[in-house]
Design a protein around this motif. Structure first.
Motif, PDB file in Angstrom:
ATOM      1  N   SER A  87       1.107   4.042  -3.023  1.00 27.28           N
ATOM      2  CA  SER A  87       0.401   5.273  -2.679  1.00 27.28           C
ATOM      3  C   SER A  87       0.776   6.452  -3.581  1.00 27.28           C
ATOM      4  O   SER A  87      -0.115   7.248  -3.927  1.00 27.28           O
ATOM      5  CB  SER A  87       0.642   5.615  -1.209  1.00 27.28           C
ATOM      6  OG  SER A  87       2.021   5.794  -0.942  1.00 27.28           O
ATOM      7  N   MET A 109      -1.327   6.126  -6.630  1.00 24.83           N
ATOM      8  CA  MET A 109      -2.712   6.479  -6.363  1.00 24.83           C
ATOM      9  C   MET A 109      -2.882   7.991  -6.240  1.00 24.83           C
ATOM     10  O   MET A 109      -3.874   8.551  -6.719  1.00 24.83           O
ATOM     11  CB  MET A 109      -3.175   5.797  -5.072  1.00 24.83           C
ATOM     12  CG  MET A 109      -4.626   6.068  -4.735  1.00 24.83           C
ATOM     13  SD  MET A 109      -5.147   5.191  -3.260  1.00 24.83           S
ATOM     14  CE  MET A 109      -6.835   5.770  -3.139  1.00 24.83           C
ATOM     15  N   TRP A 137      -6.994  -1.633 -10.042  1.00 25.62           N
ATOM     16  CA  TRP A 137      -7.658  -0.375  -9.733  1.00 25.62           C
ATOM     17  C   TRP A 137      -6.802   0.841 -10.079  1.00 25.62           C
ATOM     18  O   TRP A 137      -7.334   1.908 -10.386  1.00 25.62           O
ATOM     19  CB  TRP A 137      -8.035  -0.332  -8.249  1.00 25.62           C
ATOM     20  CG  TRP A 137      -9.247  -1.135  -7.924  1.00 25.62           C
ATOM     21  CD1 TRP A 137      -9.294  -2.286  -7.211  1.00 25.62           C
ATOM     22  CD2 TRP A 137     -10.588  -0.875  -8.318  1.00 25.62           C
ATOM     23  NE1 TRP A 137     -10.584  -2.753  -7.135  1.00 25.62           N
ATOM     24  CE2 TRP A 137     -11.397  -1.907  -7.804  1.00 25.62           C
ATOM     25  CE3 TRP A 137     -11.192   0.138  -9.058  1.00 25.62           C
ATOM     26  CZ2 TRP A 137     -12.779  -1.949  -8.012  1.00 25.62           C
ATOM     27  CZ3 TRP A 137     -12.565   0.090  -9.260  1.00 25.62           C
ATOM     28  CH2 TRP A 137     -13.335  -0.951  -8.739  1.00 25.62           C
ATOM     29  N   LEU A 187      -6.830   1.827   5.576  1.00 25.91           N
ATOM     30  CA  LEU A 187      -7.834   0.813   5.283  1.00 25.91           C
ATOM     31  C   LEU A 187      -7.186  -0.499   4.879  1.00 25.91           C
ATOM     32  O   LEU A 187      -7.644  -1.580   5.267  1.00 25.91           O
ATOM     33  CB  LEU A 187      -8.762   1.306   4.174  1.00 25.91           C
ATOM     34  CG  LEU A 187      -9.896   0.371   3.748  1.00 25.91           C
ATOM     35  CD1 LEU A 187     -10.835   0.106   4.909  1.00 25.91           C
ATOM     36  CD2 LEU A 187     -10.667   0.968   2.589  1.00 25.91           C
ATOM     37  N   ALA A 188      -6.106  -0.424   4.111  1.00 19.11           N
ATOM     38  CA  ALA A 188      -5.400  -1.641   3.718  1.00 19.11           C
ATOM     39  C   ALA A 188      -4.799  -2.344   4.933  1.00 19.11           C
ATOM     40  O   ALA A 188      -4.849  -3.573   5.040  1.00 19.11           O
ATOM     41  CB  ALA A 188      -4.301  -1.296   2.712  1.00 19.11           C
ATOM     42  N   THR A 217      -4.872  -4.230  -6.471  1.00 19.16           N
ATOM     43  CA  THR A 217      -4.486  -2.812  -6.520  1.00 19.16           C
ATOM     44  C   THR A 217      -3.940  -2.436  -7.892  1.00 19.16           C
ATOM     45  O   THR A 217      -4.116  -1.295  -8.337  1.00 19.16           O
ATOM     46  CB  THR A 217      -3.445  -2.513  -5.440  1.00 19.16           C
ATOM     47  OG1 THR A 217      -2.360  -3.459  -5.526  1.00 19.16           O
ATOM     48  CG2 THR A 217      -4.064  -2.618  -4.047  1.00 19.16           C
ATOM     49  N   SER A 264      -6.704   5.319   2.498  1.00 15.76           N
ATOM     50  CA  SER A 264      -6.648   4.025   1.810  1.00 15.76           C
ATOM     51  C   SER A 264      -5.538   3.150   2.370  1.00 15.76           C
ATOM     52  O   SER A 264      -5.701   1.926   2.479  1.00 15.76           O
ATOM     53  CB  SER A 264      -6.441   4.245   0.313  1.00 15.76           C
ATOM     54  OG  SER A 264      -7.521   4.960  -0.243  1.00 15.76           O
ATOM     55  N   ALA A 320       0.821  -1.207   0.000  1.00 17.86           N
ATOM     56  CA  ALA A 320       0.000   0.000   0.000  1.00 17.86           C
ATOM     57  C   ALA A 320       0.855   1.257   0.000  1.00 17.86           C
ATOM     58  O   ALA A 320       0.554   2.228  -0.703  1.00 17.86           O
ATOM     59  CB  ALA A 320      -0.937  -0.011   1.208  1.00 17.86           C
ATOM     60  N   VAL A 337     -10.652  -0.301  -2.350  1.00 16.65           N
ATOM     61  CA  VAL A 337      -9.771   0.762  -2.815  1.00 16.65           C
ATOM     62  C   VAL A 337     -10.618   1.732  -3.613  1.00 16.65           C
ATOM     63  O   VAL A 337     -11.463   1.309  -4.403  1.00 16.65           O
ATOM     64  CB  VAL A 337      -8.622   0.204  -3.694  1.00 16.65           C
ATOM     65  CG1 VAL A 337      -7.801   1.332  -4.292  1.00 16.65           C
ATOM     66  CG2 VAL A 337      -7.716  -0.720  -2.892  1.00 16.65           C
ATOM     67  N   PRO A 338     -10.470   3.062  -3.438  1.00 18.95           N
ATOM     68  CA  PRO A 338     -11.281   4.015  -4.204  1.00 18.95           C
ATOM     69  C   PRO A 338     -11.148   3.800  -5.707  1.00 18.95           C
ATOM     70  O   PRO A 338     -10.058   3.516  -6.207  1.00 18.95           O
ATOM     71  CB  PRO A 338     -10.712   5.374  -3.777  1.00 18.95           C
ATOM     72  CG  PRO A 338     -10.122   5.126  -2.433  1.00 18.95           C
ATOM     73  CD  PRO A 338      -9.597   3.720  -2.475  1.00 18.95           C
TER      74      PRO A 338
END
Length: 587
Positions: free
Chosen positions: A224, A227, A315, A272-273, A312, A269, A220, A364-365
């Protein structure tokens, strides 16, 4: 002929000055949007600084107080329910009792951490968002007034409401789940495990924590930056092309706030992960139990890292697949795998994941193209469904009061016993309302569920969340079953009695609604099965957040209706309720 020179002059002015005037208007519109954004940002910051600490502190102290205050009771209720239930054998009880200390420690840690995080986020960002929402008002006076007022006292009240709903879940919903576990009949499916498999479950669960948490965290954190920049790229693209949230001019300031706070979404996120990795790792014990294999449990722990990496990548629009090993850990397909898989194949927009496993979901958003505001408005919101259900309960409750199906005494007793008794009021009335919503949809020829506002709730416009996944399809299936058996009017009234009184023979006999029990044994069994399913659905709905608070308000409205109808006087043995008592119930 005399007007032709004037027409020529007008045409000349339009030709030479229309484009500059349009450019000026466009520039003024852009300047207004920028000014609105800056003004909303400044006013929102001031309100967040003043209101945020108060609302955040109320929410944090309230939720943490509920967690710590009810923790001894939660421990006692859980251990007692596990020991008393007949749905699991002795070895599985022993395994669950070994896991309880870890689960309770996670509950305390994540509950307190989540309360602090939610308190900070809700207290500081709600005034900001409310300020930006105020700029969507029509008149300038309303914009200024709402930008100052919105998000102040409402945020403080909202934090108290969150604490109340959280307390309802901890104090009412959780014990109801445990009670169902204790009181299950012998017809329910029983779960068992061999004593020799308990150590394997414990070892794989601990291995999942040791392996998945750090690796999920590393993946994550590494991804990041992708993302962050991918999200900014998507939002800026929508801004330039005026798509998605930037399609409506009134929503541009709010979308600009999204760009500004996108780094916080990335940080959320990552958290959350990390939190999800805890439960995904512990789920390895469940895989050992399901597959009866220690090796497959270890394979699950390793495969989850690969699936998270692959998920991931999908996404974030990176490379397909994963370079990490992904051993097979299922020898048979789990029935609910398609909905719980990390790489779930049930992805909106037709995007399929890599596999169908039985692991908990990882969120994941979505960085795909945003929908426009008009498209979002067309979707039926969950709050509309709640309001529809409560409105139907209120209307049907008034009809039943007029028909003397129950009285104000029943409503009073339900309120005073905090809703623990009187199933006719607490469960029968909402089940009766749900039945009539289904019948209304059938009579109208709706393919989905028809709301009283005329909106049809179907697979295309229903809210896309997990709650509706659990409820919408079963309700549609039940609707089709009711259509198939083709009940007459007398049989419908019989079903109404069954649903309203839930096995209360005395109540069924006391209310004469003109029903006749079917002479056909098969038809009677079908109607009774439908009533049980309806009540079961409503029993599940009653455990959801916000339901209890909203339904108590409906019961209070029905009480006020009784007092107004009867002139606030009671005769005979029925005791009158004073206005002071009504005020006490409102608290």
């Amino acid at each position: 002929m005399s007007s032709s020179p004037l027409n020529s002059v007008a045409q000349w002015v339009q030709t030479n000055y229309a484009a500059p005037i349009d450019s000026v208007h466009q520039g003024l519109r852009i300047a207004y949007v920028v000014f609105s954004f800056c003004a909303a940002l400044f006013i929102g910051f001031l309100k967040a600084v003043v209101v945020g600490p108060i609302a955040g502190l109320l929410l944090m102290v309230g939720n943490v107080g509920v967690i710590l205050g009810l923790f001894p009771f939660h421990v006692f209720w859980t251990v007692y329910s596990l020991l008393k239930t007949n749905r699991i054998n002795l070895a599985l009880k022993f395994a669950l009792l070994l896991a309880l200390p870890i689960l309770f420690a996670l509950w305390l840690a994540l509950g307190i951490f989540g309360s602090v995080l939610v308190g900070i986020g809700y207290g500081f960002f709600t005034p900001w968002i409310s300020t930006f929402e105020a700029f969507r008002q029509d008149s300038e006076a309303k914009k200024f007034l709402h930008s100052i007022v919105d998000g102040t006292w409402g945020t403080v009240k909202g934090s108290c409401t969150v604490v109340r709903d959280f307390a309802d879940i901890c104090y009412h919903s959780f014990p109801v789940y445990l009670k169902e576990l204790r009181d299950c009949s012998g017809d329910n499916e029983t779960h068992s495990i061999r004593l020799m498999e308990v150590p394997a479950c414990v070892v794989v669960g601990l291995m999942g924590l040791v392996v998945d948490i750090p690796l999920f965290t590393v993946i994550a954190i590494i991804k990041s930056p992708y993302m962050l920049f991918k999200g900014w790229q998507r939002l800026l693209h929508d801004l330039i092309t005026r798509e998605g949230p930037f399609l409506e001019t009134a929503c541009v300031p709010i979308a600009g706030l999204t760009i500004l706070f996108w780094p916080l979404v990335v940080v959320g996120s990552i958290l959350l992960a990390i939190i999800s990795s805890i439960f995904i790792g512990l789920y390895g014990s469940v895989v050992v139990y399901q597959e009866r294999s220690f090796q497959r449990g270890v394979a699950y722990v390793i495969a989850m890292v690969s699936e998270f990496d692959e998920y991931t990548n999908d996404w974030l629009y990176l490379r397909e697949g994963s370079i990490l090993p992904k051993p097979k850990y299922r020898k048979r397909k789990v029935s609910h795998s398609a909905e719980l898989s990390v790489g779930s194949s049930v992805v909106k927009g037709g995007k399929a994941g890599s596999s169908s496993s039985g692991a908990p979901a990882m969120l994941v958003p979505n960085l795909g193209p945003s929908r426009s505001v008009r498209e979002a408005i067309q979707e039926v919101k969950m709050v509309q469904i709640w309001e529809e259900l409560m409105k139907c309960c209120e209307l049907k409750g008034k009809e039943l009061l007029d028909a003397n199906a129950f009285s104000s005494v029943d409503l009073t007793e339900w309120l005073r016993t905090k809703g623990t008794n009187q199933e006719t009021i607490g469960l029968g009335l909402p089940s009766y309302a749900l039945l009539h919503s289904i019948l209304y949809s059938i009579n109208a020829g709706s393919a989905g569920l028809l709301l009283s506002s005329g909106t049809e709730l179907n697979h295309l416009n229903r809210p896309q969340d997990r709650l509706m996944d659990w409820l919408f399809q079963p309700i549609i299936v039940l609707k089709e079953q009711i259509k198939v058996i083709r009940m007459g009017d007398d049989e419908v009234r019989f079903l109404e009695k069954l649903v309203l009184f839930i096995g209360d023979v005395q109540g069924m006999e006391s209310w004469d609604n003109g029903s006749v029990a079917p002479q056909d044994a098969l038809k009677a069994a079908q109607i009774q099965a439908i009533s049980r399913r309806l009540v079961g659905m409503m029993r599940s709905i009653s455990k959801f957040p916000t339901y209890r608070r909203r339904y108590r308000q409906v019961v209070k409205i029905l009480m006020a209706y009784c007092l107004e109808r009867d002139g606030t006087t009671r005769t005979g043995s029925t005791r009158s309720m004073s206005s002071i008592e009504i005020v006490q119930m409102q608290v």
